[in-house]
Design a protein around this motif. Structure first.
Motif, PDB file in Angstrom:
ATOM      1  N   PHE A   1      -8.649 -34.697  23.342  1.00 43.38           N
ATOM      2  CA  PHE A   1      -8.546 -33.422  22.832  1.00 43.38           C
ATOM      3  C   PHE A   1      -9.601 -32.329  23.424  1.00 43.38           C
ATOM      4  O   PHE A   1     -10.643 -32.277  22.812  1.00 43.38           O
ATOM      5  N   PRO A   2      -9.454 -32.037  24.502  1.00 48.04           N
ATOM      6  CA  PRO A   2     -10.590 -31.426  25.250  1.00 48.04           C
ATOM      7  C   PRO A   2     -10.966 -29.953  24.410  1.00 48.04           C
ATOM      8  O   PRO A   2     -12.041 -29.249  24.840  1.00 48.04           O
ATOM      9  N   GLN A   3     -10.254 -29.370  23.735  1.00 47.40           N
ATOM     10  CA  GLN A   3     -10.563 -28.269  22.682  1.00 47.40           C
ATOM     11  C   GLN A   3     -11.856 -28.375  21.973  1.00 47.40           C
ATOM     12  O   GLN A   3     -12.292 -27.524  21.544  1.00 47.40           O
ATOM     13  N   TRP A   4     -12.004 -29.776  21.794  1.00 50.29           N
ATOM     14  CA  TRP A   4     -12.987 -30.068  20.702  1.00 50.29           C
ATOM     15  C   TRP A   4     -14.426 -30.296  21.486  1.00 50.29           C
ATOM     16  O   TRP A   4     -14.717 -30.529  22.572  1.00 50.29           O
ATOM     17  N   ARG A   5     -15.673 -29.725  20.644  1.00 46.88           N
ATOM     18  CA  ARG A   5     -17.029 -29.842  21.209  1.00 46.88           C
ATOM     19  C   ARG A   5     -17.559 -30.635  19.898  1.00 46.88           C
ATOM     20  O   ARG A   5     -17.674 -30.158  18.749  1.00 46.88           O
ATOM     21  N   VAL A   6     -17.837 -31.888  20.220  1.00 43.93           N
ATOM     22  CA  VAL A   6     -18.570 -32.842  19.169  1.00 43.93           C
ATOM     23  C   VAL A   6     -19.673 -33.400  19.746  1.00 43.93           C
ATOM     24  O   VAL A   6     -19.883 -33.643  20.996  1.00 43.93           O
TER      25      VAL A   6
ATOM     26  N   SER B   1      -6.253 -18.268  23.393  1.00 47.77           N
ATOM     27  CA  SER B   1      -5.798 -19.648  23.939  1.00 47.77           C
ATOM     28  C   SER B   1      -4.695 -20.362  22.892  1.00 47.77           C
ATOM     29  O   SER B   1      -5.001 -21.565  22.734  1.00 47.77           O
ATOM     30  N   LEU B   2      -3.831 -19.535  22.238  1.00 46.95           N
ATOM     31  CA  LEU B   2      -3.025 -19.976  21.308  1.00 46.95           C
ATOM     32  C   LEU B   2      -2.243 -21.245  21.899  1.00 46.95           C
ATOM     33  O   LEU B   2      -2.023 -22.076  21.120  1.00 46.95           O
ATOM     34  N   SER B   3      -1.814 -21.091  23.107  1.00 55.21           N
ATOM     35  CA  SER B   3      -1.155 -22.215  23.575  1.00 55.21           C
ATOM     36  C   SER B   3      -1.842 -23.458  23.902  1.00 55.21           C
ATOM     37  O   SER B   3      -0.875 -24.459  23.932  1.00 55.21           O
ATOM     38  N   SER B   4      -2.744 -23.446  23.603  1.00 47.41           N
ATOM     39  CA  SER B   4      -3.486 -24.895  23.751  1.00 47.41           C
ATOM     40  C   SER B   4      -3.900 -25.406  22.300  1.00 47.41           C
ATOM     41  O   SER B   4      -4.158 -26.616  22.160  1.00 47.41           O
ATOM     42  N   PHE B   5      -3.220 -24.856  21.124  1.00 42.61           N
ATOM     43  CA  PHE B   5      -3.308 -25.197  20.031  1.00 42.61           C
ATOM     44  C   PHE B   5      -1.920 -25.389  19.179  1.00 42.61           C
ATOM     45  O   PHE B   5      -1.844 -25.332  18.069  1.00 42.61           O
ATOM     46  N   THR B   6      -0.903 -25.767  20.099  1.00 42.19           N
ATOM     47  CA  THR B   6       0.355 -25.674  19.470  1.00 42.19           C
ATOM     48  C   THR B   6       0.700 -27.203  18.836  1.00 42.19           C
ATOM     49  O   THR B   6      -0.188 -27.878  19.315  1.00 42.19           O
ATOM     50  N   PRO B   7       1.506 -27.220  17.890  1.00 45.61           N
ATOM     51  CA  PRO B   7       1.345 -28.561  17.444  1.00 45.61           C
ATOM     52  C   PRO B   7       1.849 -29.770  18.341  1.00 45.61           C
ATOM     53  O   PRO B   7       1.198 -31.075  18.140  1.00 45.61           O
ATOM     54  N   ASP B   8       2.253 -29.629  19.513  1.00 55.93           N
ATOM     55  CA  ASP B   8       2.644 -30.873  20.569  1.00 55.93           C
ATOM     56  C   ASP B   8       1.146 -30.726  21.446  1.00 55.93           C
ATOM     57  O   ASP B   8       1.143 -31.743  22.221  1.00 55.93           O
TER      58      ASP B   8
ATOM     59  N   ALA C   1     -10.360 -21.460  19.980  1.00 54.98           N
ATOM     60  CA  ALA C   1      -9.749 -21.081  18.780  1.00 54.98           C
ATOM     61  C   ALA C   1     -10.411 -19.909  18.311  1.00 54.98           C
ATOM     62  O   ALA C   1      -9.939 -19.267  17.227  1.00 54.98           O
ATOM     63  N   ALA C   2     -11.537 -19.635  18.423  1.00 52.06           N
ATOM     64  CA  ALA C   2     -12.548 -18.616  17.774  1.00 52.06           C
ATOM     65  C   ALA C   2     -11.929 -17.265  18.258  1.00 52.06           C
ATOM     66  O   ALA C   2     -11.898 -17.083  19.383  1.00 52.06           O
ATOM     67  N   GLY C   3     -11.555 -16.318  17.351  1.00 51.75           N
ATOM     68  CA  GLY C   3     -11.111 -15.032  17.692  1.00 51.75           C
ATOM     69  C   GLY C   3     -10.912 -14.145  16.443  1.00 51.75           C
ATOM     70  O   GLY C   3     -11.704 -14.489  15.466  1.00 51.75           O
ATOM     71  N   PRO C   4     -10.623 -13.142  16.451  1.00 50.31           N
ATOM     72  CA  PRO C   4     -10.562 -12.148  15.232  1.00 50.31           C
ATOM     73  C   PRO C   4      -9.651 -12.962  14.266  1.00 50.31           C
ATOM     74  O   PRO C   4      -8.767 -13.415  14.576  1.00 50.31           O
TER      75      PRO C   4
ATOM     76  N   TYR D   1     -14.677 -29.424   6.760  1.00 45.78           N
ATOM     77  CA  TYR D   1     -13.738 -28.460   7.158  1.00 45.78           C
ATOM     78  C   TYR D   1     -12.322 -28.897   7.506  1.00 45.78           C
ATOM     79  O   TYR D   1     -12.206 -30.223   7.884  1.00 45.78           O
ATOM     80  N   TYR D   2     -11.387 -28.148   7.491  1.00 40.53           N
ATOM     81  CA  TYR D   2     -10.096 -28.681   7.960  1.00 40.53           C
ATOM     82  C   TYR D   2      -9.213 -27.542   8.607  1.00 40.53           C
ATOM     83  O   TYR D   2      -9.428 -26.324   8.484  1.00 40.53           O
ATOM     84  N   GLY D   3      -8.280 -28.025   9.449  1.00 36.92           N
ATOM     85  CA  GLY D   3      -7.524 -26.913  10.120  1.00 36.92           C
ATOM     86  C   GLY D   3      -6.128 -27.376  10.727  1.00 36.92           C
ATOM     87  O   GLY D   3      -5.857 -28.672  10.622  1.00 36.92           O
ATOM     88  N   PHE D   4      -5.430 -26.573  11.140  1.00 39.72           N
ATOM     89  CA  PHE D   4      -4.161 -26.703  11.641  1.00 39.72           C
ATOM     90  C   PHE D   4      -3.722 -26.196  12.964  1.00 39.72           C
ATOM     91  O   PHE D   4      -4.379 -25.170  13.440  1.00 39.72           O
ATOM     92  N   PRO D   5      -3.000 -26.623  13.744  1.00 40.95           N
ATOM     93  CA  PRO D   5      -2.257 -26.036  14.977  1.00 40.95           C
ATOM     94  C   PRO D   5      -1.787 -24.674  14.485  1.00 40.95           C
ATOM     95  O   PRO D   5      -1.328 -24.444  13.446  1.00 40.95           O
ATOM     96  N   VAL D   6      -1.229 -23.924  15.571  1.00 44.02           N
ATOM     97  CA  VAL D   6      -0.471 -22.530  15.226  1.00 44.02           C
ATOM     98  C   VAL D   6       0.825 -23.162  14.818  1.00 44.02           C
ATOM     99  O   VAL D   6       1.692 -23.916  15.312  1.00 44.02           O
TER     100      VAL D   6
END
Length: 549
Positions: free
Chosen positions: A282-287, A387-394, A458-461, A408-413
């Motif tokens: 999950f390259p979206q993550w910074r851990v 970058s919403l397309s990087s956070f779709t459920p698939d 995922a950070a945006g307005p 903290y918890y979160g969901f894809p688009v």
């Protein structure tokens, strides 16, 4: 056609006096319905097994117009003694009738008057009261005569459900599937309103818990949703897989360790991921380098609003009655039933289910409950990004980060063109009357800061905020039980994490109020456990550690 009564009554001519009531203290038991062009009659004589007659409307019309029609016989001679106390089912079966003229009697299911306009109409549908007084006959436009009678006691039910939210609507549906005879649901707002915990799109559905009490129910949880999806034709569960992340040595890591032990104890498959694994998959993550995670493939999104819609729609189709804008103000419990009062009406039922979520506190006194129920005002925020397309459920799962200072918890688009993020149990404790239904930018900025550190793409307005209220006993465990001394009164409290289990919880409540038991393990959720029974129990809001066997 051989009349059914010939098998249960002497074969002799009886000429009953039309227009006379049955003897005092005796009532006729007869069930009559009309389905399309078929008239169906079921009669019972004392302890004799029911006898049935089914014939077309034409045959029925000819029968009641015969000089020696047996219909008045069925109405006036098939009788039994009336016990002092009757259940709703017995009341519905007991129909004391005065037949002014058998040729003016027609019965239906309240939806069939157009079946055959030539049939004289005299409505006796829904007759659930014990003393129906015949009033004046009225001539209809087609020349037929309607026998007018006092309206039935429409406020008598076999079951009442208080609350039409995620669990209440589920209880109503499953009661209809368990054979409950006449079910009423009372909801303080409109159906599918925006004020409840179900008003948002999504809830996390998962097997990962630090307690076997909940993981043991997860198979049945998924089975219940599969059933509702099939029955409604509405997709409710989106499988994404799920991450539970924490840094080694923190309190949050203890949660992950307990969850591993629980999953191992019950044979639930999962994967352990280290920081390198997380970044690669999950390259979206910074851990941080000391972060570890559990990956469980069955986790995903439950469309909570759709689930309530599905339960209500299916329940309505099964004959359940819903009353919106009917806030319950009082529940009076008796040994053999309940009386429920709203601002304008009074209802009676043999059994009741109370599933009102964070509004339980207003009814606890009526129910004889006194445990500590804490409310916390919660908020979720949806964020736009480039970058919403990087956070779709698939491409990205649901996730829970047990961080050092917060969860903290979160969901894809899903549901909105945005990702959704929140803190779990942010401890903004409130009284019920202080709840708000709009979020704030202060909490939104705190969540945005988290995204900038850990999920920067995922950070945006912020697109919008939504709120809900957690309703928590001291141990943050479910309350799922019948009241001591009142097994006909069932109560549920979801402790801020019941959405995923809501259909199963409704099923269990229906079991308890139809058969008196359930095959599912619910002993940990009883009213006699220490967190509920002991007024001095510490408010830890922490689920028990896994019981490893």
């Amino acid at each position: 056609m051989k009349p059914c009564c010939q098998s249960c009554l002497p074969d002799r001519t009886i000429n009953p006096t039309i227009g006379k009531r049955p003897q005092a203290g005796r009532i006729s038991i007869i069930e009559m319905s009309a389905v399309r062009d078929q008239v169906q009659i079921c009669v019972v004589n004392g302890n004799t097994a029911p006898e049935a007659l089914s014939e077309t409307f034409d045959e029925f019309r000819n029968r009641i117009h015969q000089p020696h029609s047996l219909l008045p016989l069925w109405l006036s001679k098939l009788s039994r003694r009336v016990p002092k106390q009757l259940t709703h089912a017995e009341k519905k079966a007991a129909l004391p009738m005065t037949v002014l003229n058998p040729a003016t009697l027609h019965f239906d299911d309240c939806s069939n008057e157009q079946s055959d306009a030539s049939i004289p109409i005299g409505r006796i549908c829904g007759a659930a009261r014990l003393n129906i007084k015949v009033k004046q006959s009225a001539t209809l436009s087609n020349g037929a005569t309607r026998v007018e009678s006092d309206p039935p006691m429409s406020n008598e039910y076999s079951h009442i459900v208080v609350g039409a939210g995620s669990v209440g609507s589920a209880a109503a549906y499953w009661l209809s599937q368990r054979g409950a005879e006449r079910v009423l649901v009372l909801e303080q707002y409109d159906l599918l309103h925006q004020n409840g915990s179900f008003s948002d799109h999504s809830r996390i559905i998962r097997r990962v818990y630090p307690s076997t009490d909940y993981v043991r129910l997860s198979d049945a949880m998924f089975d219940a949703w599969s059933h509702v999806e099939s029955a409604s034709g509405l997709p409710l569960y989106t499988k994404t897989g799920g991450l539970d992340l924490a840094e080694i040595g923190t309190t949050g890591y203890g949660y992950v360790e307990k969850s591993r032990a629980t999953l191992d104890a019950l044979g639930i498959p999962y994967e352990d991921l280290n920081a390198v694994d997380i970044r690669r998959r999950f390259p979206q993550w910074r851990v941080s380098d000391d972060t570890e995670a559990i990956w469980q493939a069955d986790s995903g999104i439950l469309d909570i609003r759709r689930s309530v819609s599905a339960h209500i729609s299916l329940a309505l189709a099964a004959g359940v009655e819903f009353r919106g804008n009917a806030r319950v103000e009082n529940i009076d419990m008796a040994d053999n039933g309940v009386t429920v009062q709203t601002a304008t009406e009074e209802f009676h039922a043999d059994r009741i289910v109370v599933a009102v979520g964070s509004w339980l506190g207003t009814l606890m006194g009526d129910l004889g409950l006194s445990f500590n129920l804490t409310l916390s005002q919660e908020q979720v925020t949806y964020f736009s990004s480039k970058s919403l397309s990087s956070f779709t459920p698939d491409r990205h799962p649901i996730w829970i980060h047990h961080a050092p200072n917060d969860v903290y918890y979160g969901f894809p688009v899903y549901g909105e063109a945005a990702t959704k993020v929140a803190r779990d149990m942010r401890s903004r404790f409130i009284n019920s009357e202080d709840r708000v239904f709009e979020g704030d930018d202060i909490e939104g900025e705190l969540l945005a800061e988290y995204l900038r550190e850990h999920l920067p793409d995922a950070a945006g307005p912020s697109l919008l905020h939504r709120t809900c209220v957690y309703d928590m006993p001291p141990d943050r465990g479910f309350v799922l039980d019948t009241l001591p001394g009142h097994p006909h009164v069932a109560v549920f409290n979801g402790a801020g994490h019941a959405g995923k289990f809501s259909s199963l919880m409704g099923q269990i409540l229906a079991d308890l109020q139809t058969t008196g038991s359930t095959p599912h393990p619910i002993a940990p959720f009883t009213l006699n456990r220490p967190a509920i029974a002991d007024p001095n129990y510490d408010r830890t809001f922490t689920l028990p550690a896994p019981a490893v066997h």
